[in-house]
Design an enzyme around this catalytic site. Structure first.
Site, mmCIF file in Angstrom:
data_model
loop_
_atom_site.group_PDB
_atom_site.id
_atom_site.type_symbol
_atom_site.label_atom_id
_atom_site.label_comp_id
_atom_site.label_asym_id
_atom_site.label_seq_id
_atom_site.Cartn_x
_atom_site.Cartn_y
_atom_site.Cartn_z
ATOM 1 N N GLU A 51 0.812 -1.218 0.000
ATOM 2 C CA GLU A 51 0.000 0.000 0.000
ATOM 3 C C GLU A 51 0.851 1.276 0.000
ATOM 4 O OE1 GLU A 51 -2.380 -0.958 3.348
ATOM 5 O OE2 GLU A 51 -3.596 -2.412 2.248
ATOM 6 N N ASP B 186 1.004 5.301 6.424
ATOM 7 C CA ASP B 186 -0.281 4.757 5.985
ATOM 8 C C ASP B 186 -1.031 4.169 7.178
ATOM 9 O OD1 ASP B 186 -2.430 3.502 4.834
ATOM 10 O OD2 ASP B 186 -1.278 2.258 3.450
#
Length: 583
Positions: free
Chosen positions: A179, A201
Site C-alpha cells: 500500500e 499509511d
C-alpha cells in the site's frame, strides 16, 4: 486473423487497481492518462468492507451491510482483513475487538457470527466479486485482471490468502503491491517528486510505513515497517470503551472529531510514530534526511494525526491526493503499466522486509537474500556435503536477521535426494531463491553433477503474530555481537569436527603403517580433540584443531609416501615409456 469491433469499442481489456482495505475498499482504473474511480456503493466510490449474509444465502454489501449491522438482524462480517492468513492462535487479538467467535484450526482461522462461519478468504472473495460486478457494470465490459494492494508487512501466508480470494472472485492478480508503495507511485507521477519520503499509511486495521527514495523516475523502497493489528479501528474501540457506546457510534464520533477523540487517539498514534522511528533507525537516517511525508489511509483524516506527525518529524505532511483514494490510484497506475501502458518510464522497486536464508551445519543461518533487497530478485548460492558418501541433503528455508536457526522463523523444509555418493565436499549443490514481485518465494536445489533437482513454493500455513516482525528486527540488533561470536565458535567447532573425521578415517584405513605406541598416541590425540567440540571458547577450539593436525602430520606424510610406492609397484619404467605393462 482479423478482429472486427464496434465503433468506439476499446480493443484492449481494461485492467484495474484494487485497494482491498480493512474498513473501506476502492477500485480505480487508468484511461487515457487519467485515473478514474468506480462507484461501488450508490454514487460513493469507497465501499465499506462489510458483507452481510442472510439465512437463505443472500448477501448485502457496503452501506446496506452497515445498516443491517446497526439493526442487529444479520450475520455481518467486517474488519476481516485482520484475519487474512492467520490461524486460530494468531487471531485471538482480533477476537477481542469484534463480536465474533473465532473458529477454525491450526491452518486457518474463521469468524463465527450467529449462524454462519466464514474465513477471511471467503468474505474477501465475496467482497471482490461484488466489486468486480460493479466495475463491469460501470465500464460496460468484462474485467479479469487486477493489481491488488496489501500492507507492506503482509507475509507470504497473508499475500497468498489475498491471491486466493481474488481467484475465487474470478480475478487474475497481475501483481500484489504494498500500500505505501502504491501511494508513492501515485505521488511520484502526479507531483514529479524527487527525494526521500516517508509514506505514513494508517488504515482501518493496519499501519504501514515505508521509506522511499524517488530519483530520476525510479522508486526504491529503502525500508519498511508496520503492524497488522494497529489502525483506526483501535481508536474506534478505545473510544467506544471510554464512552460506553458501540464501535459504529464511535466511528461516527471520530469522523466528527468529537469530544474525547484526541485522548483515545494519542496513544495509538504514538505507537505508529515509534514504528516510524524504528524504520528511520534501520535505514540509518534521521528526520533531517527526509524531504517530505505523505499521509495515506482514511484514518489520517483525523487532524491529530497530521499534527503529531509534523511535531515528531518537523515536516508538514503532504495531502495533495485524497488519502482514501491514493492507494487505489497507485494500484491503477501500476496495473496500466503492467498492461503495457507505461507512463514516463517510471520504475518501481519494492523490497523484502526480512532476510531469507538456509540452515547450515551447526544450526547456523546462511542468508541468501538480505533484508531490504529490491524485488523481484533471484539469487543462488553453492553448498556441498559435510560427510563422505552423503546422498541426501535437508533444505531448511528460514526468515529473519539472527545468525542462528532458533532465532529465525521457519518457512519450509524439503529434502534433496539422489546426490552421488562422493567424498565430503565433492558434491556441488546449487540452491536458488526466486522472490517474485508479489513477495512469493520459490526455492530450488540442484546437484550439478547428477542433475537431480527439488523445489518448493514457500507458502506458510499461517503468518507472523502482530509484533513478531519488529521483535525479530530488534532482537537481531540487540544480539548482533553475541550472534557473531556464536557463529564464529560454531564454524570453528564444525571445522574441528571435519578434521577429526578425516583423521579418524585415515587411522582406520592405514593404521597398519604405525607401530602400536604411535597408533595409541594418535588415538589419544583424537580423544582429546573431541573433548573440545563442545568448548565455549573459539580460541580453545582452534588451538585443539592445530594440535591435532600437528600430531597427525608425520602420519599424513607416511600415507602419501606409501601411496606413491603402491602406485609404482610392478611397473617397469622402460616399458612404461613405451606404453607397455610388465607382467
Amino acid at each position: 486473423m482479423l478482429t472486427i469491433s464496434e465503433p468506439g469499442q476499446d480493443k484492449k481489456r481494461q485492467v484495474i487497481g484494487i485497494d482491498l482495505g480493512t474498513t473501506f475498499s476502492l477500485v480505480a482504473y487508468d484511461k487515457e492518462g487519467q485515473v478514474h474511480f468506480v462507484p461501488l456503493d450508490g454514487d460513493a466510490t469507497a465501499l465499506p468492507s462489510m458483507v452481510a449474509y442472510g439465512e437463505n444465502g443472500e448477501m448485502s454489501f457496503g452501506q446496506h451491510a452497515v445498516d443491517l449491522l446497526k439493526a442487529g438482524g444479520q450475520n455481518v462480517f467486517y474488519s476481516m482483513k485482520r484475519l487474512m492468513g492467520k490461524n486460530v492462535e494468531d487471531a485471538q487479538t482480533f477476537a477481542q475487538t469484534v463480536p465474533f467467535e473465532i473458529a477454525g484450526d491450526a491452518q486457518i482461522a474463521k469468524a463465527r457470527f450467529k449462524s454462519i462461519e466464514k474465513s477471511a478468504v471467503e468474505v474477501s472473495a465475496d467482497l471482490l466479486k461484488h466489486m468486480k460486478h460493479k466495475t463491469e457494470q460501470h465500464l460496460g465490459q468484462a474485467v479479469y485482471d487486477a493489481v491488488i494492494t496489501v500492507p507492506a508487512y503482509f507475509n507470504d501466508a497473508q499475500r497468498q490468502a489475498t491471491k486466493d480470494a481474488a481467484k475465487l472472485a474470478g480475478l487474475n492478480v497481475m501483481r500484489l503491491i504494498s500500500e505505501p508503495t502504491a501511494a508513492a507511485l501515485a505521488y511520484g507521477l502526479d507531483k514529479k517528486a524527487e527525494g526521500q519520503f516517508l509514506v505514513y499509511d494508517l488504515g482501518g486495521g493496519t499501519f504501514d510505513v515505508s521509506l522511499l527514495k524517488l530519483t530520476g523516475g525510479v522508486f526504491r523502497v529503502v525500508a519498511t515497517g508496520g503492524d497488522t493489528y494497529l489502525g483506526g479501528d483501535d481508536i474506534d474501540n478505545a473510544l467506544a470503551q471510554a464512552k460506553g457506546i458501540t464501535t459504529l457510534e464511535a466511528r461516527t464520533l471520530k469522523e466528527q472529531n468529537g469530544a474525547g477523540v484526541a485522548d483515545c487517539a494519542k496513544p495509538i498514534i504514538a505507537k505508529t510514530l515509534q514504528i516510524c522511528d524504528d524504520v528511520l533507525n534501520d535505514a540509518e537516517m534521521t528526520e533531517d534526511d527526509l524531504d517530505g511525508i505523505v499521509l495515506v489511509g482514511g484514518s489520517t483524516r483525523l487532524p491529530l494525526v497530521a499534527t503529531m506527525v509534523e511535531e515528531a518529524f518537523g515536516h508538514k505532511p503532504q495531502t495533495g491526493i485524497n488519502p482514501d483514494q491514493v492507494v487505489a490510484h497507485g494500484a491503477a497506475l501500476q496495473a496500466s503499466a503492467l498492461a503495457g501502458n507505461k507512463r514516463d518510464d517510471m520504475l518501481l522497486l519494492d523490497v523484502t522486509p526480512l532476510s531469507l536464508g538456509l540452515e547450515t551445519m551447526g544450526g547456523l543461518v546462511e542468508k541468501v537474500i538480505e533484508r531490504n533487497t529490491p524485488i523481484p530478485i533471484t539469487r543462488a548460492q553453492k553448498f556441498t556435503t559435510f560427510k563422505d558418501g552423503q546422498t541426501a541433503m535437508d533444505i531448511h528455508v528460514l526468515q529473519g536477521e539472527r545468525e542462528t536457526v532458533e532465532g529465525c522463523r521457519s518457512l519450509a523444509k524439503f529434502r534433496l535426494k539422489g546426490i552421488p555418493s562422493l567424498p565430503a565436499g565433492a558434491a556441488r549443490i546449487v540452491v536458488r531463491f526466486a522472490l517474485d514481485a508479489d513477495g512469493m518465494l520459490t526455492v530450488t536445489a540442484d546437484e550439478e553433477t547428477s542433475g537431480v533437482s527439488q523445489s518448493v513454493d514457500v507458502v506458510p500455513s499461517y503468518g507472523l503474530k502482530p509484533d513478531d516482525m519488529l521483535t525479530m528486527l530488534k532482537d537481531s540488533m540487540t544480539h548482533a555481537q553475541q550472534d557473531v561470536g556464536f557463529r564464529q565458535l560454531k564454524e570453528a567447532q564444525l571445522e574441528l569436527e571435519r578434521v577429526i573425521d578425516a583423521c579418524a578415517l585415515a587411522l582406520e584405513k592405514d593404521g597398519a603403517l604405525l607401530d602400536e605406541t604411535t597408533f595409541k598416541t594418535l588415538e589419544n590425540a583424537l580423544k582429546v580433540a573431541k573433548s573440545f567440540l563442545t568448548a565455549s571458547n573459539r580460541d580453545d577450539v582452534e588451538d585443539a584443531m592445530e594440535t591435532l593436525e600437528n600430531a597427525f602430520q608425520s602420519f599424513s606424510e607416511q600415507r602419501v609416501n606409501n601411496a606413491l610406492k603402491q602406485a609404482v609397484v610392478g611397473q617397469n619404467i622402460y616399458s612404461e615409456e613405451k606404453g607397455e605393462t610388465s607382467k
